[in-house]
Design a protein around this motif. Sequence first.
Motif: not given
Length: 328
Positions: A45, A47-48, A50, A52, A177, A209-211, A226, A251
């Motif tokens: 997980a 942010e966009s 980062c 992942k 995602e 995921t960012h969620d 991060y 987050l």
Amino acid sequence: MNHDAKPLLSARDLAVRFNAPGGRVARAVDGVDIDLAPGEILALAGESGCGKTTLARTLLGLERPSEGTVAFGGSPLRYSTRALKAYRRAVQLVLQDPSGALNPRHTVYDAVAEGLRIHGIHDNERERVADALSRAGLRPPEKFFLTYPHELSGGQRQRVVIAGALVLEPQVIIADEPVASLDASVRGEILALLLRLRDELGLAAIVVTHDLGLAWNIADRIAVMYLGRIVEEGPVDRVLTEPRHPYTQALVSVLPNSPLPEPVVLTGEPPDATAVPGGCRFHPRCQVLAGGLAEQAGVDDECRRSDVALGTDHIACHYARTMSTATT
């Protein structure tokens, strides 16, 4: 799932760098250790931007690491065409956009059978395709054989993509995602499907995921990234109810029913992988440093000057380490 089992998929000291305009270098992944146990679901997980997705692609063998190693079943990943082909039968990708993943000119049958044909598996093709579609929740499977992607709903298309991965009987699925493009009503169905596949087939999965809400619903463990690094890792219920890294706290603070008293608004610029700051890479945006708590704990200089990596305490934060030491 056996947490004490040897990792099925792992990475050590993984780094991936890309050349950027102006002679700069983007440190997309920057010193990552990660383990995936058999039958475990791990959420990756952040942010966009980062890192992942780059990490996921490197674990799949689609990107070659600049440094470090990926290992599967204890053996380092080799990058010959033959070795990668065998590896990708065991470790399958499920893409974010099912519409983009499916050829509009191929029927559902051909889309699912494609993996079998690529890998030269000709025995019982019809039965294998039917079984994969059935496991993915498309029943009766024969009803979908001659259907084209445009004739399906978004959720059904995602199930076809999942069936295309299942047909090769993989041990690991890496899903980038997997429900981001789906309606909220369908998201729960696809997440429930992934959980059922884990329970029925013993599949392990990494879900990018960012969620964090999605991670809470599906994952056993979570690794929060991060700026190319994992900054906190642990059981999902612990990390999301008692986050220790200031970035994880930010987050979690904006989740519905957050355990934190008020939302944390991060200051500063979003991360740039070509300009990783010195010291702790989160320090320019850190609410703990900006609010004076790091100074009170006597670590503010360390935060600004000393790099910090994930340790045996599963956190990359000078302040959090100091506070945990003070309370033990």
